[in-house]
Design an enzyme around this catalytic site. Structure first.
Site, PDB file in Angstrom:
ATOM      1  N   SER A 207       4.954   4.823  -4.832  1.00  0.00           N
ATOM      2  CA  SER A 207       4.193   5.362  -3.714  1.00  0.00           C
ATOM      3  C   SER A 207       3.679   6.749  -4.068  1.00  0.00           C
ATOM      4  CB  SER A 207       5.038   5.356  -2.448  1.00  0.00           C
ATOM      5  OG  SER A 207       4.228   5.548  -1.321  1.00  0.00           O
ATOM      6  N   ASP A 432       2.757  -5.280   0.683  1.00  0.00           N
ATOM      7  CA  ASP A 432       2.869  -3.850   0.997  1.00  0.00           C
ATOM      8  C   ASP A 432       2.303  -3.580   2.384  1.00  0.00           C
ATOM      9  OD1 ASP A 432       2.607  -0.972   1.086  1.00  0.00           O
ATOM     10  OD2 ASP A 432       2.802  -1.001  -1.087  1.00  0.00           O
ATOM     11  N   HIS A 468       6.642  -2.633   0.469  1.00  0.00           N
ATOM     12  CA  HIS A 468       6.323  -1.344  -0.130  1.00  0.00           C
ATOM     13  C   HIS A 468       7.459  -0.854  -1.025  1.00  0.00           C
ATOM     14  CE1 HIS A 468       4.255   2.426  -0.600  1.00  0.00           C
ATOM     15  NE2 HIS A 468       5.294   3.096  -0.144  1.00  0.00           N
TER      16      HIS A 468
END
Length: 541
Positions: A207, A432, A468
């Protein structure tokens, strides 16, 4: 940020800094690190501590507070570490910024594996002391930084120098400057303490950490031999305002659906598209092939448990979900950015809480809300509920115009990375729920268009059914990707596949797992027949 900063940093890496690097040291004391500095910074606090049985668990960061979920590279289970811990605070003279950087070294030289590893941050968190502990536990030297603001700071605390004025130095620190400096300082400290430079240097992040890795790949690849970048928050100037598209459309359509309704759309899409890949396993594995229409659910009854009521799907609910799947479009219908895949959890972006199915309150995802208020409107009390579609388009354009060069991290020219011999494995979960997967696909395609040989140093993998940075029922490579990178860097083992683990098909206990091998994009992970719990039933096509 002045143009002379980064050349200065690279000079520092070569030892062209205040003082002379010592060849070896056995004492974890401030005197050992007297030469640890850069010519463009002013150190205001410097502490060195020899810490025995230092608690890693008490200082661990779980990554749940923002865009990033941090996964350790090492898989270690120890809870304490003997560490030489360096904590330094510094400023760039004239910029009024305050940066805290942390360096961790295995206290005993015999515990050092001759490697350096940095782990990335998450959300607005650039990193911190916690991010150095897992690497040191596994024998690496490491460093990290808070990027100019601490973990308790809100974006409104550091993003503006005053209402109407962006705090550009601190944003630059977060985006790149402090991260690069932490890498340089960490590697310098390693050489000072152990008497030799790291044999290999690595980056591992997801991320925000994935964006930081790509920033290094684009700007300073010579600092690392290998990098893992999961669910990278690249294209920041586009995907962050795109995160606000769902809340904006909900306001425009005057609809705030409860989570159970959003889940009903996701479940229906998975049910309709599951078999496209040839096996019914609850996953949509073929990218871009699910064309389920949200409008087909209008009029359907949904049984909700929280709150415990029934409700009927309306046209407005379907329009909202369709818009989130499609992604933001301008008032004229022009493409602005990608939407979420059909099997992504839409509740994360809308975050509705309900007292009844007809009385829900929406809380937009925090970072997207911060971006609109603090960095685009530059007004900490800005009322986003008043936005019109032309307003949204204007803010989207502003984000690209003013911030692409600062934090967009989307330059496909990786020539310097190629010349440095650095390797990267990027990967992205197809479920995600925070960063649209197709943004990473778009970037990889642009990299390949720029250099058709890019796969020799940059590989990208899609992970079906993975949320995610990990999790979900799909094929999650987060436990194996770092080892795969090391094998590529140190042994020349090219990653033609990436081992991943998923929930087993047909397991009544819901605890068994299956293993398979993901494919480097653009090859597609494909079921070819047989037992779906066996890796031999899948191929790269």
């Amino acid at each position: 940020m002045g143009s002379g900063v980064f050349p200065t940093i690279l000079m520092a890496l070569l030892g062209l800094v205040r003082g002379t690097l010592v060849s070896s040291a056995s004492a974890c004391t401030a005197g050992t690190f007297v030469s640890l500095s850069l010519s463009n910074i002013e150190i205001t606090s410097f502490n060195v501590t020899a810490a025995y049985k230092y608690s890693a668990s008490a200082n661990s960061f779980d990554g749940t507070g923002g865009v990033g979920v941090i996964s350790a590279s090492t898989g270690t289970t120890a809870s304490t570490v003997d560490i030489c811990l360096i904590a330094m605070t510094y400023t760039h003279p004239g910029q009024n910024d305050v940066i805290n950087t942390y360096i961790g070294l295995p206290l005993d030289a015999s515990d050092w594996n001759s490697r350096f590893l940095m782990e990335g941050g998450g959300g607005w968190l650039a990193g911190g002391e916690s991010e150095i502990l897992s690497p040191v536990l596994s024998g690496y030297s490491s460093s990290s930084t808070d990027g100019g603001h601490n973990t308790s700071s809100l974006a409104t605390d550091w993003g503006l120098t005053s209402e109407g004025n962006t705090n550009w130095p601190t944003l630059w620190d977060f985006a790149s400057v402090a991260i690069v400096e932490a890498a340089v300082l960490g590697k310098m400290a390693t050489e000072i303490y152990f008497g030799s430079a790291p044999k290999y240097s690595y980056w591992n992040g997801c991320s925000t950490g994935g964006r930081q890795g790509h920033m290094m790949a684009q700007q300073h690849p010579e600092l690392f031999d290998g990098m893992v970048s999961g669910a990278p928050a690249i294209n920041w100037d586009k995907f962050i305002p795109s995160q606000f598209w769902g809340p904006f459309m909900a306001q425009l359509l005057d609809v705030q659906p409860p989570s159970c309704v959003l889940d009903a759309f996701t479940d229906a899409a998975i049910g309709a598209c599951d078999l496209l890949d040839g096996v019914k396993d609850g996953l949509i594995a073929y990218p871009g092939q699910c064309f389920f229409q949200a409008s087909s659910l209008v009029g359907q009854m949904v049984n909700c448990s929280n709150p415990d009521e029934n409700t009927t799907i309306t046209t407005e609910m379907a329009q909202l979900v369709a818009a989130m799947w499609e992604g933001p479009r301008s008032t004229e219908g022009h493409f602005e950015w990608y939407g979420f895949d059909h099997d992504s959890d839409l509740t994360a972006i809308l975050n509705t809480t309900c007292t009844s199915v007809h009385n829900c309150t929406m809380t937009p995802f925090g970072i997207a809300d911060d971006w609109v208020k603090v960095f685009l409107a530059r007004n900490s009390t800005f009322n986003t509920e008043t936005l019109t579609h032309p307003d949204y388009d204007r803010l989207f354009r502003q984000s690209m115009d003013q911030y692409a060069s600062v934090i967009g991290t989307e330059n496909p020219d990786l020539t310097n990375m190629k010349l440095a011999g650095t390797k990267m494995i990027a990967w992205h979960g197809m479920q995600d729920q925070l960063i649209p997967t197709n943004g990473s696909v778009d970037y990889y395609q642009r990299v390949m268009e720029f250099d058709t040989d890019a796969e020799s140093y940059y590989r990208f993998f899609l992970a079906p059914g993975v949320k995610h940075c990990g999790g979900g029922d799909g094929f999650d490579p987060s436990d194996t990707v770092f080892g795969t990178l090391r094998a590529w860097v140190e042994n020349g083992t090219v990653p033609d596949s990436l081992e991943a683990t998923a929930k087993a098909v047909g397991d009544s206990k819901k605890s068994a797992t299956r293993t398979a091998y993901l494919c480097p994009y653009p090859k597609v992970f494909t079921y070819t027949g047989g037992n779906p719990n066996q890796p031999s039933s899948f191929s790269c096509i």
